[in-house]
Motif scaffolding. Structure first.
Motif, PDB file in Angstrom:
ATOM      1  N   PRO A  30       0.833  -1.209   0.000  1.00 44.98           N
ATOM      2  CA  PRO A  30       0.000   0.000   0.000  1.00 44.98           C
ATOM      3  C   PRO A  30       0.867   1.259   0.000  1.00 44.98           C
ATOM      4  N   ARG A  31       0.335   2.308  -0.587  1.00 44.60           N
ATOM      5  CA  ARG A  31       1.097   3.556  -0.635  1.00 44.60           C
ATOM      6  C   ARG A  31       0.765   4.391   0.578  1.00 44.60           C
ATOM      7  N   ARG A  32       1.812   5.061   1.113  1.00 42.65           N
ATOM      8  CA  ARG A  32       1.574   5.974   2.245  1.00 42.65           C
ATOM      9  C   ARG A  32       0.924   7.244   1.724  1.00 42.65           C
TER      10      ARG A  32
ATOM     11  N   ILE B 138       4.001  11.073 -17.416  1.00 35.81           N
ATOM     12  CA  ILE B 138       2.637  10.683 -17.037  1.00 35.81           C
ATOM     13  C   ILE B 138       2.701   9.966 -15.692  1.00 35.81           C
ATOM     14  N   GLY B 139       1.907  10.383 -14.714  1.00 32.90           N
ATOM     15  CA  GLY B 139       1.891   9.703 -13.413  1.00 32.90           C
ATOM     16  C   GLY B 139       3.161   9.995 -12.637  1.00 32.90           C
ATOM     17  N   THR B 140       3.311  11.270 -12.290  1.00 32.15           N
ATOM     18  CA  THR B 140       4.553  11.788 -11.687  1.00 32.15           C
ATOM     19  C   THR B 140       4.836  11.239 -10.293  1.00 32.15           C
ATOM     20  N   GLY B 141       3.801  10.794  -9.598  1.00 37.55           N
ATOM     21  CA  GLY B 141       3.986  10.292  -8.237  1.00 37.55           C
ATOM     22  C   GLY B 141       4.629  11.347  -7.357  1.00 37.55           C
ATOM     23  N   LYS B 142       5.681  10.930  -6.616  1.00 39.28           N
ATOM     24  CA  LYS B 142       6.311  11.870  -5.673  1.00 39.28           C
ATOM     25  C   LYS B 142       7.261  12.858  -6.352  1.00 39.28           C
TER      26      LYS B 142
ATOM     27  N   ARG C 266      15.646   6.179 -11.326  1.00 36.23           N
ATOM     28  CA  ARG C 266      14.947   7.228 -12.071  1.00 36.23           C
ATOM     29  C   ARG C 266      13.675   7.654 -11.347  1.00 36.23           C
ATOM     30  N   THR C 267      13.017   6.679 -10.730  1.00 36.64           N
ATOM     31  CA  THR C 267      11.772   7.031 -10.029  1.00 36.64           C
ATOM     32  C   THR C 267      11.709   6.307  -8.691  1.00 36.64           C
ATOM     33  N   HIS C 268      10.748   6.742  -7.897  1.00 38.76           N
ATOM     34  CA  HIS C 268      10.533   6.132  -6.591  1.00 38.76           C
ATOM     35  C   HIS C 268      10.163   4.649  -6.740  1.00 38.76           C
ATOM     36  N   PHE C 269       9.318   4.336  -7.696  1.00 34.28           N
ATOM     37  CA  PHE C 269       8.910   2.945  -7.875  1.00 34.28           C
ATOM     38  C   PHE C 269      10.036   2.092  -8.438  1.00 34.28           C
ATOM     39  N   GLU C 270      10.920   2.689  -9.226  1.00 35.74           N
ATOM     40  CA  GLU C 270      12.059   1.911  -9.703  1.00 35.74           C
ATOM     41  C   GLU C 270      12.936   1.537  -8.504  1.00 35.74           C
TER      42      GLU C 270
ATOM     43  N   GLY D 124       4.879  17.404 -15.662  1.00 37.79           N
ATOM     44  CA  GLY D 124       4.319  16.158 -15.130  1.00 37.79           C
ATOM     45  C   GLY D 124       2.812  16.272 -15.070  1.00 37.79           C
ATOM     46  N   ILE D 125       2.130  15.136 -15.179  1.00 42.10           N
ATOM     47  CA  ILE D 125       0.683  15.115 -14.942  1.00 42.10           C
ATOM     48  C   ILE D 125       0.411  14.013 -13.931  1.00 42.10           C
ATOM     49  N   GLU D 126      -0.338  14.364 -12.891  1.00 44.29           N
ATOM     50  CA  GLU D 126      -0.589  13.413 -11.800  1.00 44.29           C
ATOM     51  C   GLU D 126      -2.043  13.548 -11.355  1.00 44.29           C
ATOM     52  N   VAL D 127      -2.741  12.406 -11.297  1.00 46.66           N
ATOM     53  CA  VAL D 127      -4.174  12.433 -10.996  1.00 46.66           C
ATOM     54  C   VAL D 127      -4.450  12.586  -9.503  1.00 46.66           C
ATOM     55  N   SER D 128      -3.497  12.224  -8.658  1.00 48.15           N
ATOM     56  CA  SER D 128      -3.688  12.377  -7.212  1.00 48.15           C
ATOM     57  C   SER D 128      -3.268  13.794  -6.803  1.00 48.15           C
TER      58      SER D 128
ATOM     59  N   VAL E  99       6.704   7.299 -19.255  1.00 46.70           N
ATOM     60  CA  VAL E  99       5.685   6.621 -18.442  1.00 46.70           C
ATOM     61  C   VAL E  99       6.419   5.586 -17.594  1.00 46.70           C
ATOM     62  N   TYR E 100       6.540   5.872 -16.307  1.00 45.50           N
ATOM     63  CA  TYR E 100       7.276   4.981 -15.397  1.00 45.50           C
ATOM     64  C   TYR E 100       6.326   4.340 -14.400  1.00 45.50           C
ATOM     65  N   PHE E 101       6.287   3.027 -14.426  1.00 47.69           N
ATOM     66  CA  PHE E 101       5.510   2.239 -13.462  1.00 47.69           C
ATOM     67  C   PHE E 101       4.037   2.663 -13.415  1.00 47.69           C
ATOM     68  N   PRO E 102       3.382   2.615 -14.577  1.00 50.93           N
ATOM     69  CA  PRO E 102       1.953   2.957 -14.579  1.00 50.93           C
ATOM     70  C   PRO E 102       1.169   1.950 -13.752  1.00 50.93           C
ATOM     71  N   ASP E 103       0.099   2.405 -13.133  1.00 47.77           N
ATOM     72  CA  ASP E 103      -0.722   1.499 -12.317  1.00 47.77           C
ATOM     73  C   ASP E 103      -1.158   0.299 -13.157  1.00 47.77           C
ATOM     74  N   PRO E 104      -0.951  -0.939 -12.657  1.00 45.48           N
ATOM     75  CA  PRO E 104      -1.236  -2.119 -13.494  1.00 45.48           C
ATOM     76  C   PRO E 104      -2.700  -2.525 -13.582  1.00 45.48           C
TER      77      PRO E 104
ATOM     78  N   HIS F 110      -2.066  18.906 -11.961  1.00 46.30           N
ATOM     79  CA  HIS F 110      -2.955  17.939 -11.310  1.00 46.30           C
ATOM     80  C   HIS F 110      -4.146  17.685 -12.242  1.00 46.30           C
ATOM     81  N   GLY F 111      -4.283  16.415 -12.670  1.00 47.73           N
ATOM     82  CA  GLY F 111      -5.396  16.089 -13.564  1.00 47.73           C
ATOM     83  C   GLY F 111      -5.205  14.708 -14.154  1.00 47.73           C
ATOM     84  N   ASP F 112      -6.120  14.348 -15.035  1.00 52.87           N
ATOM     85  CA  ASP F 112      -6.122  13.022 -15.652  1.00 52.87           C
ATOM     86  C   ASP F 112      -5.336  13.053 -16.969  1.00 52.87           C
ATOM     87  N   ALA F 113      -4.341  12.183 -17.050  1.00 52.85           N
ATOM     88  CA  ALA F 113      -3.469  12.164 -18.230  1.00 52.85           C
ATOM     89  C   ALA F 113      -4.251  11.849 -19.504  1.00 52.85           C
ATOM     90  N   MET F 114      -5.279  11.030 -19.386  1.00 50.82           N
ATOM     91  CA  MET F 114      -6.047  10.668 -20.584  1.00 50.82           C
ATOM     92  C   MET F 114      -6.761  11.909 -21.129  1.00 50.82           C
TER      93      MET F 114
HETATM   94  C1  LIG Z   1       2.592   3.263  -9.539  1.00 49.15           C
HETATM   95  S1  LIG Z   1       2.673   4.980  -9.413  1.00 49.15           S
HETATM   96  C2  LIG Z   1       4.245   5.371 -10.174  1.00 49.15           C
HETATM   97  C3  LIG Z   1       4.727   6.746  -9.818  1.00 49.15           C
HETATM   98  C4  LIG Z   1       6.048   7.149 -10.487  1.00 49.15           C
HETATM   99  N1  LIG Z   1       5.910   7.206 -11.914  1.00 49.15           N
HETATM  100  C5  LIG Z   1       7.151   6.211 -10.104  1.00 49.15           C
HETATM  101  O1  LIG Z   1       7.637   5.459 -10.958  1.00 49.15           O
HETATM  102  O2  LIG Z   1       7.551   6.252  -8.929  1.00 49.15           O
HETATM  103  C6  LIG Z   1       1.536   5.482 -10.692  1.00 49.15           C
HETATM  104  C7  LIG Z   1       1.181   6.958 -10.597  1.00 49.15           C
HETATM  105  O3  LIG Z   1       0.361   7.290 -11.716  1.00 49.15           O
HETATM  106  C8  LIG Z   1      -0.698   8.120 -11.255  1.00 49.15           C
HETATM  107  N2  LIG Z   1      -1.799   7.978 -12.220  1.00 49.15           N
HETATM  108  C9  LIG Z   1      -2.580   6.898 -12.412  1.00 49.15           C
HETATM  109  N3  LIG Z   1      -3.479   7.124 -13.379  1.00 49.15           N
HETATM  110  C10 LIG Z   1      -3.261   8.392 -13.820  1.00 49.15           C
HETATM  111  C11 LIG Z   1      -3.880   9.219 -14.781  1.00 49.15           C
HETATM  112  N4  LIG Z   1      -4.913   8.784 -15.519  1.00 49.15           N
HETATM  113  N5  LIG Z   1      -3.409  10.470 -14.955  1.00 49.15           N
HETATM  114  C12 LIG Z   1      -2.367  10.920 -14.207  1.00 49.15           C
HETATM  115  N6  LIG Z   1      -1.749  10.183 -13.274  1.00 49.15           N
HETATM  116  C13 LIG Z   1      -2.177   8.935 -13.072  1.00 49.15           C
HETATM  117  C14 LIG Z   1      -1.017   7.575  -9.872  1.00 49.15           C
HETATM  118  O4  LIG Z   1      -1.727   8.488  -9.065  1.00 49.15           O
HETATM  119  C15 LIG Z   1       0.374   7.281  -9.350  1.00 49.15           C
HETATM  120  O5  LIG Z   1       0.942   8.404  -8.700  1.00 49.15           O
END
Ligand SMILES: C[S@@+](CC[C@H](N)C(=O)[O-])C[C@H]1O[C@@H](n2cnc3c(N)ncnc32)[C@H](O)[C@@H]1O
Length: 238
Positions: free
Chosen positions: A2-4, A45-49, A189-193, A67-71, A115-120, A94-98
């Motif tokens: 889980p993410r903090r 896309i999905g900048t995370g931290k 390169r990224t937190h998830f990497e 960066g674009i980040e939905v959270s 695009v690094y570690f997109p939500d699976p 802050h917004g939806d990448a799509m």
């Molecule tokens: C698994 S995390 C990876 C974060 C970062 N890229 C990394 O590698 O550490 C995926 C990130 O993508 C964001 N995200 C998911 N769907 C998105 C969307 N449609 N638009 C923008 N960000 C999105 C999530 O909120 C999350 O922060």
């Protein structure tokens, strides 16, 4: 895992130069116009931290990094890292990448895409939420300038193979090259990497170069079977 909850930025930190709301940007827009320098602009896309955005904008001042980040929490956290490092070439929306790629970005408006570690989205009924879907990847070809690079990294092999297959199907990119892990100086390169590598998990990385072909609207979507996103794909393309 889980993410903090993302850390809140200090109250006195000014985010006005590093944080934007997609809903407040008139679309379509020139992404370079969000920056003080008219330099080539890359999008994550999905900048995370914000690890990539902060290190890329610090190490490459001659380019802009968007960066674009939905959270909202993570978008603010990434913006606060940019503000704290005093870079002028990094901005988080802050917004939806799509929504951003569908309505916000003109043809050939970007010099790089990450695009690094997109939500699976593991569950079959959630697969349609994956960002690396045929429509997104068709837009990726449309918004990138000829010769610019598109990076995809993930720890999910099946998602990776599926994405590579669809990118190749657009006919807008040269053959993927395997991309190597960061060097010692920029270790992750990224937190998830970082998280994956410290856990000893494999990471799949590809980089594509945009070719010279003009994009053809809806070509890919028309060619792929309707159920494509919902079915796991294991074809090895690299
Ligand atoms: C698994 S995390 C990876 C974060 C970062 N890229 C990394 O590698 O550490 C995926 C990130 O993508 C964001 N995200 C998911 N769907 C998105 C969307 N449609 N638009 C923008 N960000 C999105 C999530 O909120 C999350 O922060």
């Amino acid at each position: 895992m889980p993410r903090r909850h993302p850390k809140k930025p200090p109250k006195d930190l000014d985010l006005s130069h590093h944080f934007r709301l997609l809903t407040e940007i008139e679309t379509p827009f020139d992404p370079t116009a969000l920056f003080s320098q008219q330099n080539p602009t890359e999008l994550e896309i999905g900048t995370g931290k914000g690890m990539f955005l902060t290190s890329a904008s610090s190490s490459t001042p001659e380019r802009n990094f968007l960066g674009i980040e939905v959270s909202a929490g993570y978008a603010r956290m990434a913006a606060s890292r940019l503000a704290a490092s005093s870079v002028t070439n990094g901005v988080v929306i802050h917004g939806d990448a799509m929504h951003l790629v569908r309505h916000g970005l003109p043809n050939a408006s970007l010099s790089g895409l990450h695009v690094y570690f997109p939500d699976p989205w593991w569950k079959a009924r959630h697969r349609k939420r994956r960002i690396l879907n045929p429509e997104f990847l068709q837009h990726a070809g449309r918004i990138l300038q000829t010769g610019s690079q598109f990076h995809i990294w993930t720890d999910v092999e099946e998602y990776f193979n599926e994405a590579v297959l669809v990118v190749n199907n657009t006919l807008l990119f040269g053959k993927a090259s395997n991309e190597s892990a960061g060097d010692l100086e920029n270790k992750y390169r990224t937190h998830f990497e970082r998280r994956s590598r410290l856990a000893g998990d494999p990471v799949w990385r590809a980089v594509f170069t945009r070719n010279e072909k003009p994009p053809q609207q809806n070509r890919l979507i028309a060619k792929l079977p309707h159920h494509f996103i919902a079915s796991p794909h294991t074809t090895k393309v690299l």
